[in-house]
Design an enzyme around this catalytic site. Structure first.
Site, PDB file in Angstrom:
ATOM      1  N   HIS A 133       0.861  -1.189   0.000  1.00  0.00           N
ATOM      2  CA  HIS A 133       0.000   0.000   0.000  1.00  0.00           C
ATOM      3  C   HIS A 133       0.891   1.230   0.000  1.00  0.00           C
ATOM      4  CE1 HIS A 133      -1.324   3.291   2.760  1.00  0.00           C
ATOM      5  NE2 HIS A 133      -2.340   3.326   1.930  1.00  0.00           N
ATOM      6  N   HIS A 167      12.531  -1.232   4.131  1.00  0.00           N
ATOM      7  CA  HIS A 167      12.778  -0.194   5.131  1.00  0.00           C
ATOM      8  C   HIS A 167      14.051   0.607   4.840  1.00  0.00           C
ATOM      9  CE1 HIS A 167       9.627  -0.776   8.184  1.00  0.00           C
ATOM     10  NE2 HIS A 167       9.604  -2.031   7.758  1.00  0.00           N
TER      11      HIS A 167
END
Length: 297
Positions: A133, A167
């Protein structure tokens, strides 16, 4: 309204559209290049593009956007990339929600708003390839403006190296704005994308922020641009690596159950879903995030 404000809004709206075009092109290229592994013999998917309109109570122009959805492709089972610029006045329920959350005074007296952004959700054919998302947006009222958004990874089968890459890429894009941004936005994402009634996160996290206004529009705009620009380099390598992996019924079952968790979060907790429906935006565009198939046990 000042010329400076009009220019800022136009620049933000144009950026979200540019990012949308870049992502759509990259995803269609993924479909074309998938030549081995599961679904390689299927037709390459293409986005179907539909114009959307915001429903205005008085019938006045209230803006809209583009809903771009690819279904049943080689790589993506369903992916939507929406972009919109909407405006008008907030209804009573939306006013109350915004005032309570953001503490904005004067909304009852002057409930005008303007909002622009991009929203993306991808559900994959191969259970080894993670769902994802992403959204970024700018919101304005006569009383304030702010930026918000981020992205988070939602694998049903977790790979530590994929999480680390996702990340690390986001951190690399945030660090030029200040070393404090990545840890703060990561923690915010961990809190925001938590599913209370399940007692767990919906994925492996990412970055998220809301109500971001330092008073320096240019700096804040550059930040939201870099959050958006981090998405493709964070995500595409993961899909390219996992889309060729074989899978069976066990993996597919795990994917469908995880999608149920994703659907629960979006329907019960997601602020964007609530805001879109309460402000009269196209319901199909708002609910584009839901998976094509899901399962509950």
């Amino acid at each position: 309204m000042s010329d400076e404000l009009l220019e800022e809004r136009a620049r933000a709206s144009a950026w979200f559209r540019e990012l949308r075009d870049r992502i759509v092109a990259a995803f269609e290229a993924l479909e074309e290049s998938h030549s081995e592994g599961p679904f390689a013999d299927a037709p390459a998917g293409r986005f179907e593009v539909t114009e959307t309109k915001r429903a205005s109570e008085d019938g006045a122009d209230a803006g809209g956007g583009l809903m771009s959805v690819l279904r049943g492709g080689r790589v993506f089972e369903k992916v939507g990339v929406n972009v919109s610029t909407v405006y008008g006045t907030l209804g009573a329920r939306a006013q109350a929600a915004m005032a309570a959350r953001k503490g904005i005074p004067g909304m009852a007296e002057d409930p005008r708003f303007w909002a622009s952004g991009i929203s993306l959700v991808a559900h994959m054919q191969n259970p080894h390839a993670p769902a994802v998302h992403m959204n970024t947006r700018m919101f304005w009222t006569p009383h304030a403006w702010w930026f918000g958004g981020g992205s988070d990874l939602n694998p049903c089968i977790e790979y530590a190296e994929d999480t680390a890459h996702f990340h690390a890429t986001q951190k690399a894009h945030l660090d030029p704005h200040g070393a404090e941004f990545y840890p703060r936005l990561k923690e915010w994402a961990d809190e925001y994308f938590f599913v209370p009634h399940r007692g767990r996160a919906r994925g492996v996290g990412g970055i998220f922020m809301d109500d971001h206004n330092t008073g320096d529009w240019e700096a804040d705009f550059r930040l939201i641009q870099d959050i958006g620009s981090a998405f493709l380099p964070a995500y595409l390598p993961l899909v390219e690596k996992r889309r060729v992996m074989p899978f069976g019924e066990t993996e597919k079952d795990a994917q469908l159950i995880h999608r149920g968790l994703y659907a629960e979060y979006n329907l019960v907790y997601d602020r964007g879903t609530k805001f879109g429906l309460e402000t009269g935006h196209d319901a199909n565009a708002v609910l584009m995030s839901l998976p094509p198939l899901a399962k509950w046990v």
